[in-house]
Motif scaffolding. Structure first.
Motif, short mmCIF file in Angstrom:
data_model
loop_
_atom_site.label_atom_id
_atom_site.label_comp_id
_atom_site.label_asym_id
_atom_site.label_seq_id
_atom_site.Cartn_x
_atom_site.Cartn_y
_atom_site.Cartn_z
N PRO A 14 0.80 -1.20 0.11
CA PRO A 14 -0.14 -0.03 0.00
C PRO A 14 0.71 1.24 0.16
CG PRO A 14 -1.10 -1.76 1.42
CD PRO A 14 0.45 -2.04 1.12
N ARG A 66 -4.94 9.81 -8.25
CA ARG A 66 -3.72 8.65 -8.13
C ARG A 66 -3.20 8.08 -9.44
NH1 ARG A 66 -5.15 4.36 -5.28
NH2 ARG A 66 -7.26 4.32 -6.01
N THR A 84 0.21 5.88 -5.22
CA THR A 84 -0.62 5.74 -3.73
C THR A 84 -1.58 4.44 -3.83
OG1 THR A 84 -0.37 8.17 -3.72
CG2 THR A 84 -1.63 7.07 -1.91
N LYS A 86 -3.76 1.44 -3.04
CA LYS A 86 -4.31 0.82 -1.92
C LYS A 86 -4.85 -0.63 -2.15
CE LYS A 86 -6.65 5.43 -1.82
NZ LYS A 86 -8.03 6.18 -1.67
#
Length: 121
Positions: A14, A66, A84, A86
């Motif tokens: 992450p 992102r 970034t 996730k």
């Protein structure tokens, strides 16, 4: 017959980054809008980024800010820079050429094999 070849996926923590590539064969790349889709498990395939022939991009709310999509017409390739990352970005990512029909973007080519992105600590 047009072929799509996606690459660049992998395992990332992450907050990390990946850059996906998609090469499309055929002579119509320069006049085709392109899209990046993703599919997580049994979910529906979700369109997350588009780029038109003039380079205009749009993104789904889930990746806006992102992810960045770009294209290189000389290489007949589109890219998806993913920052970034996730855990919810985990999915198989596909590209396709797209047409605007029925008020939405629809894919026009046969799908490639996709590239797996896994975001986990």
């Amino acid at each position: 017959q047009v072929q799509l070849v996606e690459s660049g996926g992998g395992l990332v923590q992450p907050g990390g980054s990946l850059r996906l590539s998609c090469a499309r064969s055929g002579s119509t790349f320069g006049i085709s809008s392109m899209g990046w889709y993703r599919q997580a498990s049994a979910d529906l395939r979700e369109l997350v980024a588009t780029i038109t022939t003039d380079g205009t991009t749009n993104y789904s709310d889930s990746v806006k800010g992102r992810f960045t999509m770009s294209r290189d017409n000389a290489r007949r390739t589109v890219y998806l820079q993913m920052n970034t990352l996730k855990p919810e970005d985990t999915a198989v990512y596909y590209c396709n050429s797209i047409d605007w029909k029925y008020g939405r973007w629809v894919p026009t080519d046969s799908w490639g094999q996709g590239t797996q992105v896994t975001v986990t600590s």
